[in-house]
Write a protein that holds these residues in place. Structure first.
Motif, PDB file in Angstrom:
ATOM      1  N   GLU A 154      11.523  -2.928  40.047  1.00 14.91           N
ATOM      2  CA  GLU A 154      11.170  -3.800  38.913  1.00 14.91           C
ATOM      3  C   GLU A 154      11.799  -3.554  37.562  1.00 14.91           C
ATOM      4  N   CYS A 170      13.753   6.784  43.013  1.00 14.81           N
ATOM      5  CA  CYS A 170      13.760   6.501  41.531  1.00 14.81           C
ATOM      6  C   CYS A 170      14.960   6.578  40.845  1.00 14.81           C
ATOM      7  N   PHE A 183       9.516   5.390  33.806  1.00 16.85           N
ATOM      8  CA  PHE A 183      10.381   4.711  34.347  1.00 16.85           C
ATOM      9  C   PHE A 183      11.487   4.011  33.368  1.00 16.85           C
ATOM     10  N   ARG A 197       8.662   0.303  41.534  1.00 20.71           N
ATOM     11  CA  ARG A 197       8.823   0.447  40.000  1.00 20.71           C
ATOM     12  C   ARG A 197      10.129   0.360  39.480  1.00 20.71           C
ATOM     13  N   MET A 212       4.832   2.241  33.642  1.00 20.67           N
ATOM     14  CA  MET A 212       6.131   1.885  33.567  1.00 20.67           C
ATOM     15  C   MET A 212       6.645   3.028  32.692  1.00 20.67           C
TER      16      MET A 212
END
Length: 157
Positions: free
Chosen positions: A55, A12, A135, A52, A132
């Motif tokens: 994205e 991530c 993130f 994610r 999200m």
């Protein structure tokens, strides 16, 4: 200048930072700068960044082609800066570096330290969050930290 971004599993935060930094290298014409990312655990080796994270990068016009990997001893000698995202990353990176002979010349730092705001020094792991929002928070911290690092270290035109 060679910069490595490290998080727990390289899925991530560190691949997002690598993608942001690659964009800044191109934008600022820093042709001799290099970047990569790695993890401290081998859970995701050989995979792409978490969905994610990809994205979110796509929402900002970026993408990650990175294939996850684990940090190596050679990284401590190759990279000028190794950035961890949180306390456990930094502690583990420092423990590895302390055992190296000869001592590695890299600087181990919190990526969030470039924000100069104690509350943003730690870039929390968004992996286990729902949705999200975490993130987005991590991305904003990463982007601003990377921008400030580039501003501080890029050669004057």
């Amino acid at each position: 200048m060679k910069v490595l971004f490290v998080c727990l599993a390289n899925t991530c935060r560190s691949p997002m930072a690598e993608a942001v930094f690659k964009h800044l290298i191109l934008k600022n014409h820093l042709t001799n700068w290099k970047t990569d990312s790695a993890g401290l655990r081998d859970w995701n080796v050989g995979l792409r960044a978490q969905g994610r994270a990809q994205e979110l990068l796509q929402q900002h016009g970026l993408k990650s082609e990175h294939i996850t990997r684990v940090i190596t001893v050679d990284d401590f000698y190759y990279f000028d800066f190794i950035f961890g995202m949180d306390e456990s990353n930094i502690t583990e990176l420092q423990l590895i570096a302390e055992k190296l002979e000869p001592p590695a010349p890299c600087q181990i730092q919190y990526l969030g330290s470039y924000l100069n705001r104690e509350e943003d020094k730690i870039i929390k792991d968004p992996y286990f969050s729902q949705g999200m929002a975490s993130f987005h928070t991590a991305y904003l911290q990463i982007r601003e930290s990377c921008e400030r690092f580039v501003e501080q270290y890029r050669p004057e035109a």
